[in-house]
Each structure stands twice: as structure tokens, then as C-alpha cells.
Write an enzyme that holds these catalytic residues in place. Structure first.
Site, PDB file in Angstrom:
ATOM      1  CB  SER A  86      -0.911   0.015   1.233  1.00  0.00           C
ATOM      2  OG  SER A  86      -1.568   1.260   1.332  1.00  0.00           O
ATOM      3  CG  HIS A 135      -3.992  -1.599  -1.765  1.00  0.00           C
ATOM      4  ND1 HIS A 135      -5.062  -2.364  -2.157  1.00  0.00           N
ATOM      5  CD2 HIS A 135      -4.478  -0.703  -0.850  1.00  0.00           C
ATOM      6  CE1 HIS A 135      -6.147  -1.971  -1.511  1.00  0.00           C
ATOM      7  NE2 HIS A 135      -5.826  -0.964  -0.711  1.00  0.00           N
ATOM      8  CG  ASP A 163      -5.330   2.672   0.601  1.00  0.00           C
ATOM      9  OD1 ASP A 163      -6.252   1.869   0.437  1.00  0.00           O
ATOM     10  OD2 ASP A 163      -4.275   2.402   1.202  1.00  0.00           O
ATOM     11  CG  MET A 191     -11.460   3.669   1.176  1.00  0.00           C
ATOM     12  SD  MET A 191     -10.151   3.701   2.426  1.00  0.00           S
ATOM     13  CE  MET A 191      -8.713   3.568   1.368  1.00  0.00           C
TER      14      MET A 191
END
Length: 221
Positions: A10, A35, A37, A70
């Protein structure tokens, strides 16, 4: 470690002044995915990045980009993230009133589709979509910030999700994100997870990125 288990590093925990360099180092050290976010300050109490940074990361690695949205109304931004280089798009059940339509659109764009559930969202919330997705991401912390403490109840939740997937005949992989390190990784893998998202444990490891990835792999062998 079983070849079936993947490590998705991440970049939330990376040094953004050296982002390309750190992404390349993670790839060289044997990471399976990168990854990303994406946070909007509305669905979660933090703001991170958008398609422009995803495009920059795409130019820094050949690894699949696992992009975790998100954000509210993610359906408005699917095309932009795929065009930026996302290979996999993951959306939250909590933000998608028309989840099946959103998953279909991701597949139509040529990307893999995943669905996320927050710590307080029950596994039953994905029962009707599990057969249509490529991965189920179970948050093992409340989304919004890196470096949080692993929520202990998550282990049982992962096991229940794996049982539901198998009962339904779904091929979706189970991904976990939050507080994953050499201590928690063996427990979530034993429960049924096959994709480990780790940020703080990799990019902030005192011995460096390569040693961190090796340590995480060895912990689940």
C-alpha cells in the site's frame, strides 16, 4: 508461503517524495500488486490521491494496480481510474446503492472488480454480489488512515466470509487491509485470506522494503 497468497504493498505509507523509487523497490523485492488508497474526505476522514497519481504509479511499475476507492459516488470515476492504469477497482458496499451495476461497469471497462466491507458491515451484506466479483476486501481497521491497530474480531469475520464464498461457489479471493504485519498475517491467511495489503509494515520497516516483504512472506509460510 503458498503461491496463492499475494502481497499488495500500500503506497499510503510510502514516501511520496520518492514514490516512483519506492514502488519500483517493492516490485524488485517481489511484491505481487501495488495497492492504491483513494480517499475523498467525505466517506473517510482523509484526502489522498486521484487518477493523476495512479497514472504516475502506472509508469513506475509493471505490477497490477489494485485501486481501493474510499469515496462517495465511485461510479462517477471508474473510467478515469481505468484510463489512468488501474487493473483492479474496489468499491465499498456502503457507498454503492446500485452495487451490481457498478461491478458490471468495472468489468465492462476491462478491469477486475472488487467489493469492500467495513469492520461494522456484516459479511451477509455481500451475499448477493459475491458470485459476480473477483475479490472481497475485508477491512481489518476502520478506513481512512494507515498504521492502525488490527481489529481482533476480523479473524472470525474472514473465516465466515470464506465459508460463505465456498458455499456459494464463488471464485472471489479474500483480501484484507489494516494492521497487517508478520504477527497478524499468519492468522488472516489461516482464516481464508489470500491477498495481504500492507503499507506501514513494508514502507516503514527499519530494515527496508525488501527485508519487510521477505519477513511478511516468511511469516505465512
Amino acid at each position: 508461503m503458498s503461491k496463492a497468497v499475494k502481497i499488495a504493498t500500500s503506497i499510503l505509507a510510502a514516501d511520496f517524495t520518492r514514490l516512483g523509487e519506492q514502488v519500483a523497490a517493492a516490485e524488485a523485492a517481489g511484491a505481487d500488486w501495488i495497492h492504491v488508497d483513494v480517499m475523498d474526505g467525505r466517506f473517510v476522514p482523509n484526502i489522498t490521491i486521484g487518477p493523476l497519481v495512479v497514472s504516475a504509479v502506472r509508469r513506475s511499475t509493471r505490477l497490477p494496480l489494485d485501486v481501493h476507492l474510499m469515496i462517495v459516488e465511485p461510479e462517477k470515476y471508474l473510467e478515469a481510474f481505468v484510463e489512468a492504469g488501474a487493473n483492479r477497482l474496489i468499491v465499498h458496499t456502503e457507498t454503492c446503492p446500485h452495487l451490481h451495476r457498478t461491478v458490471e461497469h468495472i468489468h465492462e471497462l476491462g478491469a477486475k472488480a472488487g467489493v469492500v466491507i467495513n469492520p461494522a458491515t456484516p459479511v451477509s451484506a455481500v451475499e448477493e454480489i459475491l458470485a459476480d466479483i473477483d475479490q472481497l476486501l475485508i477491512m481489518t481497521v476502520n478506513p481512512g488512515f494507515g498504521g492502525q491497530k488490527f481489529i481482533e474480531q476480523s479473524v472470525d469475520k474472514i473465516a465466515r466470509a470464506a465459508q460463505l464464498r465456498d458455499r456459494l461457489g464463488s471464485t472471489a479471493e479474500i483480501e484484507v487491509d489494516g494492521g497487517i504485519d508478520r504477527h497478524t498475517a499468519p492468522r488472516v491467511v489461516a482464516a481464508g485470506a489470500s491477498i495481504l495489503v500492507a503499507g506501514h509494515a513494508i514502507f516503514n520497516h527499519p530494515a527496508g522494503i525488501a527485508a519487510a516483504i521477505q519477513e511478511l512472506r516468511q511469516s505465512v509460510e
